[in-house]
Motif scaffolding. Structure first.
Motif, short mmCIF file in Angstrom:
data_model
loop_
_atom_site.label_atom_id
_atom_site.label_comp_id
_atom_site.label_asym_id
_atom_site.label_seq_id
_atom_site.Cartn_x
_atom_site.Cartn_y
_atom_site.Cartn_z
N UNK A 90 33.87 40.04 38.04
CA UNK A 90 34.94 40.33 37.17
C UNK A 90 34.25 41.21 35.90
N UNK A 91 33.07 40.54 35.38
CA UNK A 91 32.53 41.42 34.21
C UNK A 91 32.28 42.95 34.44
N UNK A 92 31.69 43.17 35.76
CA UNK A 92 31.30 44.39 36.25
C UNK A 92 32.87 45.04 36.66
N UNK A 93 33.60 44.39 37.06
CA UNK A 93 34.94 45.21 37.44
C UNK A 93 35.72 45.72 36.15
N UNK A 94 36.03 45.03 35.18
CA UNK A 94 36.46 45.34 33.83
C UNK A 94 35.44 46.13 33.19
N UNK A 95 34.11 46.00 33.22
CA UNK A 95 33.40 46.99 32.52
C UNK A 95 33.71 48.48 33.01
N UNK A 96 34.12 48.65 34.13
CA UNK A 96 34.41 49.95 34.79
C UNK A 96 35.51 50.77 34.09
N UNK A 156 49.50 49.85 35.53
CA UNK A 156 50.87 49.67 36.10
C UNK A 156 50.67 49.04 37.37
N UNK A 157 51.11 47.88 37.43
CA UNK A 157 51.28 47.02 38.51
C UNK A 157 52.61 46.44 39.05
N UNK A 158 52.91 46.56 40.39
CA UNK A 158 54.17 46.25 40.77
C UNK A 158 54.60 44.77 40.96
N UNK A 159 53.49 43.83 40.76
CA UNK A 159 53.40 42.56 40.44
C UNK A 159 53.88 42.08 38.85
N UNK A 160 53.71 43.02 38.13
CA UNK A 160 53.82 42.83 36.59
C UNK A 160 54.98 43.51 35.98
N UNK A 161 55.96 42.86 35.20
CA UNK A 161 57.06 43.56 34.54
C UNK A 161 56.62 44.45 33.64
N UNK A 162 55.73 44.89 33.46
CA UNK A 162 55.31 45.73 32.15
C UNK A 162 54.02 46.39 32.36
N UNK A 163 53.95 47.47 31.70
CA UNK A 163 52.64 48.18 31.55
C UNK A 163 51.74 47.25 30.62
N UNK A 164 50.35 47.36 31.15
CA UNK A 164 49.50 46.75 30.55
C UNK A 164 48.50 47.88 29.77
N UNK A 165 48.62 47.52 28.23
CA UNK A 165 48.02 48.63 27.43
C UNK A 165 46.67 48.58 27.13
N UNK A 166 45.86 47.85 27.65
CA UNK A 166 44.50 47.44 27.22
C UNK A 166 43.74 46.79 28.41
N UNK A 167 42.49 46.97 28.54
CA UNK A 167 41.72 46.28 29.54
C UNK A 167 41.54 44.91 29.10
N UNK A 168 41.46 44.39 27.77
CA UNK A 168 41.47 43.34 27.27
C UNK A 168 42.89 42.51 27.83
N UNK A 169 43.96 43.28 27.52
CA UNK A 169 45.23 42.78 28.05
C UNK A 169 45.11 42.36 29.64
N UNK A 170 44.73 43.16 30.53
CA UNK A 170 44.50 42.96 31.86
C UNK A 170 43.58 41.90 32.11
N UNK A 171 42.42 41.81 31.24
CA UNK A 171 41.68 40.60 31.49
C UNK A 171 42.36 39.27 31.26
N UNK A 172 43.13 39.24 30.07
CA UNK A 172 43.56 37.98 29.65
C UNK A 172 44.75 37.53 30.83
N UNK A 173 45.31 38.65 31.46
CA UNK A 173 46.51 38.15 32.55
C UNK A 173 45.71 37.68 33.81
N UNK A 174 44.58 38.22 34.26
CA UNK A 174 43.48 38.05 35.26
C UNK A 174 43.23 36.54 35.01
#
Length: 131
Positions: free
Chosen positions: A24-30, A38-56
């Motif tokens: 995950x560290x390498x993944x998010x660093x990319x 924008x994911x079909x499984x999430x009801x809204x757009x995620x506006x930062x990598x930090x926001x996505x990482x928190x959801x993960x």
């Protein structure tokens, strides 16, 4: 194939490999810090990598979410100067508290050239594949 084509493809492959291998560290660093998702499984757009990482992390904490494998196929790379669009089909095997599942999805990753030859993902869009 151009040098840029090979370099962008290597960046996309590194991102996919990190995802598939649970690094995950390498993944998010990319991703750029201000990347959008924008994911079909999430009801809204995620506006930062930090926001996505928190959801993960939430998926991991609440559902014991884990990626077991990810296969990329039907790949296409388009170059537009310092921007590249990588599209592919992904088959991902995951594990959660509900058990193992296989997801069939289509993904677009937009990458942008940063310093020199480095490419970083700035947007990811994931949709369910019709099978």
């Amino acid at each position: 194939m151009s040098h840029d084509h090979d370099t962008v493809l290597a960046a996309a492959d590194a991102l996919i490999s990190a995802f598939a291998e649970g690094r995950t560290d390498d993944y998010f660093a990319a991703f750029a810090p201000d990347a959008t998702f924008v994911f079909h499984t999430t009801g809204r757009r995620l506006d930062s990598t930090a926001e996505y990482r928190a959801l993960w992390q939430q998926w991991t904490d609440e559902d014991a979410f884990r990626v077991l494998a990810c296969d990329s196929s039907d790949r296409r790379l388009q170059l537009f100067g310092d921007t590249a669009v990588f599209t592919h089909s992904v088959t991902t095997r995951i594990s959660t508290t509900a058990g193992e599942d296989v997801l069939h999805e289509r993904e677009t990753i937009v990458l942008h050239r940063t310093d020199g030859d480095a490419w970083q993902a700035v947007h990811e869009h994931l949709s369910a594949a019709t099978v």
